[in-house]
Structure formats: structure tokens, C-alpha cells
Write an enzyme that holds these catalytic residues in place. Structure first.
Site, PDB file in Angstrom:
ATOM      1  N   TYR A 215      49.663  27.445  38.083  1.00 50.64           N
ATOM      2  CA  TYR A 215      49.162  28.755  37.636  1.00 50.64           C
ATOM      3  C   TYR A 215      47.636  28.813  37.715  1.00 50.64           C
ATOM      4  O   TYR A 215      47.060  29.763  38.258  1.00 50.64           O
ATOM      5  CB  TYR A 215      49.633  29.009  36.200  1.00 50.64           C
ATOM      6  CG  TYR A 215      49.313  30.389  35.683  1.00 50.64           C
ATOM      7  CD1 TYR A 215      50.174  31.452  35.931  1.00 50.64           C
ATOM      8  CD2 TYR A 215      48.165  30.632  34.949  1.00 50.64           C
ATOM      9  CE1 TYR A 215      49.890  32.727  35.453  1.00 50.64           C
ATOM     10  CE2 TYR A 215      47.864  31.895  34.475  1.00 50.64           C
ATOM     11  CZ  TYR A 215      48.731  32.942  34.724  1.00 50.64           C
ATOM     12  OH  TYR A 215      48.440  34.199  34.255  1.00 50.64           O
TER      13      TYR A 215
ATOM     14  N   ASN B 215      49.972  42.503  41.040  1.00 48.16           N
ATOM     15  CA  ASN B 215      50.106  42.062  39.654  1.00 48.16           C
ATOM     16  C   ASN B 215      51.244  41.071  39.440  1.00 48.16           C
ATOM     17  O   ASN B 215      51.358  40.500  38.357  1.00 48.16           O
ATOM     18  CB  ASN B 215      50.314  43.301  38.763  1.00 48.16           C
ATOM     19  CG  ASN B 215      50.750  42.951  37.369  1.00 48.16           C
ATOM     20  OD1 ASN B 215      49.988  42.389  36.580  1.00 48.16           O
ATOM     21  ND2 ASN B 215      52.010  43.251  37.046  1.00 48.16           N
TER      22      ASN B 215
ATOM     23  N   ASP C 212      59.104  45.095  42.377  1.00 45.07           N
ATOM     24  CA  ASP C 212      59.355  43.802  41.731  1.00 45.07           C
ATOM     25  C   ASP C 212      60.548  43.152  42.392  1.00 45.07           C
ATOM     26  O   ASP C 212      61.295  43.809  43.143  1.00 45.07           O
ATOM     27  CB  ASP C 212      59.604  43.986  40.229  1.00 45.07           C
ATOM     28  CG  ASP C 212      59.162  42.760  39.419  1.00 45.07           C
ATOM     29  OD1 ASP C 212      59.563  41.642  39.785  1.00 45.07           O
ATOM     30  OD2 ASP C 212      58.422  42.923  38.440  1.00 45.07           O
TER      31      ASP C 212
ATOM     32  N   LYS D 196      45.429  31.191  40.309  1.00 47.24           N
ATOM     33  CA  LYS D 196      44.482  32.196  39.824  1.00 47.24           C
ATOM     34  C   LYS D 196      43.059  31.904  40.309  1.00 47.24           C
ATOM     35  O   LYS D 196      42.291  32.828  40.575  1.00 47.24           O
ATOM     36  CB  LYS D 196      44.536  32.277  38.298  1.00 47.24           C
ATOM     37  CG  LYS D 196      45.866  32.796  37.746  1.00 47.24           C
ATOM     38  CD  LYS D 196      46.233  34.142  38.339  1.00 47.24           C
ATOM     39  CE  LYS D 196      47.495  34.716  37.701  1.00 47.24           C
ATOM     40  NZ  LYS D 196      47.884  36.020  38.288  1.00 47.24           N
TER      41      LYS D 196
END
Length: 254
Positions: free
Chosen positions: A150, A85, A46, A154
Site C-alpha cells: 500500500y 480512486n 468499480d 501510494k
């Protein structure tokens, strides 16, 4: 107390090495936990420390992805599963949406997965049976107001999943995405005040609106979604590739 998910996953990924991005977040930490429970060696990456992160890396850049993959291979000698992710959010109407926020979201969630796969491709195709898994969203199949970047990122990820699945097929590499609905996470919680302001609604009204399209009226647990990731990373789903599987309590069916 051991959950039903942990019991079901026990030993499913024994001997596999997995690299999970966004490991400091709620879903990333749950995925790392599920994979560890399933027997995998897990490297959690991360941009910031916390959660299940044990490797700080900027997945929005080519150099960050190269270093991240190289470190995972250095630690464990191989890489079998790449879980992309990492996610960020920004909410605003299109006329007011800052360009720098558009770039930030697209870099992390669309360009980042491409760069990660590019960096890991040689290692992942070294042996048959490797997996790439990407966190998409119900927003990758439908749209929501005020989330231009966003939703676009996606949608892009779902296209990338299909292309990578076709290119990975000759090497025995499968590539799939998972599309969660509304989960119980801090990222979702942080959206509530913004949605309240944009829509002129109370918190309760925003929650009702969020769950209104779901046949099952509750937030999804991150452990429920993480279990699906673990299953897709296993040999049990070797025939599944190039798809985006919803974990949405029936949202897309309604």
C-alpha cells in the site's frame, strides 16, 4: 438536510462529465455524490456493484480501463474529469507478505491509474481544462509498518501525478492527487482487527495509535475529502497541478 459541503459545491461542475473509480466504496460514493451535487454527469465504476457504481470494470487491467473510458464517453459524448480512486488493502509483515497480494495492490493502485490515464489521454487532451485526480494517502508521503504494498503504491502514485502533470500541461490538462488521513470507512474498520493482532493491542489502543500523530483527534469524514476533489475538478483551481494535497487534519505538519 443539505450539508455545508453540498451547499458550497452547488453548480461548481455544471456541464462536466466525470468518471470515478472505486465508486462502490465509501470515499468513491462520496465523490460521486459531491460531483453530482456540483452539477456534473457522473459515471461511477468499480469491480463490484454497490454504492455509487453504475459501471462494473476491472481497473487493474488495460482492457478494463479501455472499456471503462469508452463506456463513459459513449454515454455522455465526452470526458472532462477522471478520478482514480479505486483502492484495496492488505496488512502483513514483509517476511509474511504474499506476493500475490503485493501484485494485487500494485495493479489496482499504481498500474491501474497509469492504464486509466493512458486509455483516457486522447479524450482528456481533446479540449483544455480537463482534470485527472488520484486518491493518494498520507502513506504516500510517510510510511507505516505492515503495509509494504500500500505504501509503495501510494508513493508511486505521487510520482505518476507529477509526470502526468508535466505531460498534460501543454494541453491544459491538470493532474493532482489528494492524500487523506485516517477516514471513517469500512476499509479502515477492517484493518483494526489485523492491527490489533499484529501489534498485540486492544481496539482502543490501535485507534489511539492511529490518531496519535494527528493534531485533531478524530477520523476524517469522506464528505470532507470529496469536497476537495470537487474543488480540484473545477475551474477555480486551474493553476494547481502536479501536487498532492493532504486532507489529514495536520498529520504531515506534526
Amino acid at each position: 438536510m443539505t450539508s455545508v459541503f453540498e451547499t458550497s459545491l452547488s453548480g461548481l461542475l455544471t456541464g462536466r462529465v466525470a468518471l470515478v473509480t472505486g465508486a462502490a466504496g465509501a470515499l468513491g460514493a462520496s465523490i460521486c455524490h459531491a460531483f453530482t451535487r456540483a452539477g456534473a454527469e457522473v459515471v461511477g465504476a468499480d469491480l463490484v456493484e454497490g454504492g455509487a457504481c453504475d459501471l462494473v470494470a476491472d481497473v487493474a487491467t488495460a482492457e478494463g480501463n479501455r472499456l471503462m473510458v469508452a463506456e463513459a464517453v459513449r454515454r455522455h459524448g465526452r470526458l472532462d474529469v477522471l478520478v482514480l480512486n479505486a483502492g484495496v488493502q492488505f496488512v502483513a509483515p514483509i517476511p509474511e507478505f504474499p506476493e500475490e497480494q503485493w501484485d494485487r495492490l500494485m495493479d489496482v493502485m499504481a498500474k491501474g491509474p497509469f492504464l486509466a490515464m493512458k486509455a483516457a489521454w486522447t479524450e482528456l487532451t481533446r479540449r483544455s481544462g480537463s482534470r485527472v485526480l488520484i486518491t493518494s494517502s498520507v502513506s504516500g508521503m510517510v510510511a507505516e509498518p505492515f503495509k509494504a504494498a500500500y505504501v509503495s503504491a501510494k508513493h508511486a502514485v505521487n510520482g505518476l501525478t507529477k509526470v502526468a502533470a508535466l505531460e498534460g500541461a501543454p494541453h491544459g490538462l491538470t493532474v493532482n492527487a489528494v492524500a487523506p488521513g485516517w477516514m471513517s470507512t469500512p476499509m479502515v474498520e477492517r484493518q483494526l482487527p489485523e492491527q490489533m493482532a499484529l501489534r498485540g493491542l486492544t481496539r482502543e489502543q490501535v485507534l489511539e495509535l492511529m490518531l496519535g500523530r494527528q493534531p485533531v483527534k478524530r477520523l476524517i469524514g469522506t464528505d470532507e475529502v470529496a469536497a476537495l476533489f470537487a474543488l480540484l475538478a473545477s475551474d477555480l483551481t486551474s493553476a494547481v497541478t502536479g501536487v498532492c494535497l493532504p486532507a489529514d487534519l495536520g498529520t504531515l505538519a506534526s
